[in-house]
Enzyme design. Structure first.
Site, short mmCIF file in Angstrom:
data_model
loop_
_atom_site.label_atom_id
_atom_site.label_comp_id
_atom_site.label_asym_id
_atom_site.label_seq_id
_atom_site.Cartn_x
_atom_site.Cartn_y
_atom_site.Cartn_z
N ARG A 54 1.00 -1.40 -0.02
CA ARG A 54 -0.15 -0.14 -0.04
C ARG A 54 0.91 1.07 -0.11
O ARG A 54 0.48 2.38 -0.63
CB ARG A 54 -1.05 0.07 1.14
CG ARG A 54 -1.82 1.24 1.25
CD ARG A 54 -2.98 1.22 2.34
NE ARG A 54 -3.17 0.27 3.21
CZ ARG A 54 -2.30 0.52 4.22
NH1 ARG A 54 -1.42 1.50 4.75
NH2 ARG A 54 -2.31 -0.75 5.47
N TYR A 106 -16.60 18.30 -13.46
CA TYR A 106 -17.32 16.98 -13.35
C TYR A 106 -18.31 16.90 -12.24
O TYR A 106 -17.94 17.23 -11.09
CB TYR A 106 -15.80 15.89 -13.14
CG TYR A 106 -16.29 14.70 -12.95
CD1 TYR A 106 -16.79 14.06 -14.11
CD2 TYR A 106 -15.86 13.95 -11.87
CE1 TYR A 106 -17.00 12.73 -13.88
CE2 TYR A 106 -16.29 12.71 -11.86
CZ TYR A 106 -16.70 12.11 -13.01
OH TYR A 106 -17.19 10.75 -12.93
N ASP A 183 -7.88 20.38 -12.50
CA ASP A 183 -8.08 19.17 -12.97
C ASP A 183 -7.81 19.18 -14.64
O ASP A 183 -8.59 19.90 -15.36
CB ASP A 183 -9.57 19.01 -12.96
CG ASP A 183 -9.96 17.29 -13.13
OD1 ASP A 183 -9.23 17.04 -14.21
OD2 ASP A 183 -10.81 17.16 -12.78
N LYS A 208 -9.36 8.44 -18.18
CA LYS A 208 -9.68 9.02 -19.51
C LYS A 208 -8.75 8.89 -20.55
O LYS A 208 -8.23 7.72 -20.75
CB LYS A 208 -10.19 10.46 -19.03
CG LYS A 208 -11.19 10.54 -17.86
CD LYS A 208 -12.65 9.67 -18.09
CE LYS A 208 -13.29 9.79 -16.84
NZ LYS A 208 -13.52 10.95 -16.20
C1 PLP Z 1 -13.79 11.23 -14.67
C2 PLP Z 1 -13.44 12.57 -14.11
C3 PLP Z 1 -13.16 12.69 -12.99
C4 PLP Z 1 -13.18 11.47 -12.00
O1 PLP Z 1 -12.24 10.36 -12.27
P1 PLP Z 1 -12.67 8.87 -11.89
O2 PLP Z 1 -11.38 8.41 -12.31
O3 PLP Z 1 -13.86 8.47 -12.61
O4 PLP Z 1 -12.64 8.76 -10.22
C5 PLP Z 1 -12.87 13.82 -12.53
N1 PLP Z 1 -12.54 14.88 -13.23
C6 PLP Z 1 -12.92 14.91 -14.65
C7 PLP Z 1 -12.65 16.15 -15.52
C8 PLP Z 1 -13.24 13.73 -15.09
O5 PLP Z 1 -13.89 13.73 -16.40
#
Ligand code: PLP
Length: 395
Positions: A54, A106, A183, A208
């Protein structure tokens, strides 16, 4: 972290950083998947850098080294999901602290802020449209207790842009200790590097573009700040939001082709966005790479290009939108984005359902709003698919 290709270009770093065969006794060219949960110590507390999986794992190290390099950051840490990375970052704050966040976010980040962080941890969040040229609303939202500014750009789902440099400057003038977090999921480090524009932290949903094969859920946080990195490393272990070694291996594999994929996503998305713009059944298209986007100049200034994400308003309402989404054959009706396959969805009915209705209305997330993630199929096939589905939906 060894970065022996420091001066190399993006695609070279993506292939070589964190991937030195000499780190393994067997000189494997591809990272080994270390499944061991624990590591032998030569005396109590004396170890090879790994104790318990971990707190650290060799496969995870390879990925973190590569991701730091791609974001031109000193440090990167990976988490069990993008939201897991957000959670760790928000644990840098204390009860009573305050966040100013971009209003269009998001859906899961919005939900985490409003349904978890504020009620359970006592961290208040004020949402502001930071994309506005006039920054007075943003400045007015900064309180003495504001410790973090949360930017998403381009935003999910309405593809608004936030001038990272301008917002970071205002935030740091107000309080040099302010954590400006971006982000960067929609752009990927191939097209945008927020740390070079004054941000303190970058967060990604690796789920993504960075993984890009729709088979891993994972997140990451990058920074140049040693102290912040050490706190986040502590939280990664103390909260326990770590990804599996196999998933780390998969993302290591995927990231090798990130540059190639992003170039192709941009090429196809530009063609699809132009096609939609001229289509008689489309009301409006949102793509920062098009001159018609209200912030096209900012896109050119702070980004090196645009990803495969497009927003579009259909002529008609909920009925037409639903029919369109069900008539597409190549675009799969599904949440998520950034994979090799083209996806399409309705933010108001799917990904952003958890955003309060009045907030959705204000943001322009209406029932006729469609979000496309343009994948790597032949673009002519994609155009044909969209054209036929539009005709069916609006006939
Ligand atoms: C999908 C997404 C997240 C969250 O990510 P996960 O891997 O699904 O937890 C955060 N920010 C953006 C812009 C996203 O598209």
């Amino acid at each position: 972290m060894a970065k022996y290709t420091q001066d190399a270009s993006f695609s070279t770093k993506a292939i070589h950083d964190g991937n030195d065969p000499d780190q393994w006794k067997c000189r494997a060219v591809v990272p080994l998947i270390s499944l061991s949960t624990t590591f032998k110590q030569s005396a109590p507390g004396v170890h090879s850098g790994f104790e318990y999986a971990r707190s650290g794992n060799p496969t995870r190290n390879c990925l973190e080294t590569c991701l730091a390099s791609l974001e031109q950051a000193k440090h990167a840490l990976v988490f069990s999901s993008g939201l897991g990375a957000n959670t760790a970052i928000c644990h840098l704050l204390e009860s009573g602290d305050h966040i100013v966040a971009m209003d269009d976010l998001y859906g899961g980040t919005n939900r985490y802020f409003q349904k978890v962080l504020s009620p359970s941890y006592g961290v208040g969040v004020t949402f502001v449209d930071m994309s506005a040229d006039d920054k007075s609303a943003f400045i007015a939202a900064l309180k003495p207790s504001t410790k973090m500014v949360w930017i998403e750009t381009p935003t999910n789902p309405t593809l608004k842009l936030v001038d990272i440099e301008a917002i970071a400057k205002i935030a740091h003038e107000k309080n040099p200790e302010m954590i400006v977090c971006v982000d960067n999921t929609f752009a990927s480090p191939y097209f945008q590097k927020p740390l070079l524009l004054g941000a303190d932290l970058v967060v990604h949903s690796l789920t993504k573009y960075i993984n890009g094969h729709s088979d891993v859920v994972m997140g990451a946080a990058m920074t140049n700040n040693d102290q912040m990195h050490e706190k986040l490393r502590f939280l990664q272990n103390a909260i326990g939001i770590v990804p599996s070694p196999f998933d780390c291996y998969l993302v290591c594999r995927s990231v090798r082709t990130l540059a190639l994929r992003m170039k192709e996503h941009e090429k196809s998305a530009t063609i699809v966005a132009e096609f939609l713009s001229k289509h008689p059944l489309i009301e409006k298209v949102l793509y920062p790479g098009l001159p018609s986007h209200p912030q096209h100049e900012l896109a050119k200034k702070q980004m090196l290009g645009n990803s495969g994400m497009i927003g579009a308003y259909l002529k008609g309402g909920k009925l037409e939108a639903e029919k369109f989404l069900q008539s597409l054959k190549l675009f799969t009706l599904a949440e998520s984005l950034g994979g090799f396959e083209s996806l399409v969805e309705s933010p108001s009915l799917m990904t952003h359902l958890s955003v309060p209705e009045d907030m959705r209305r204000e943001l322009g997330i209406s029932d006729s709003f469609i979000r496309f993630s343009v994948g790597l199929e032949d673009v002519n096939d994609l155009l044909k698919d969209i054209d036929e589905a539009l005709k069916k939906a609006c006939s």
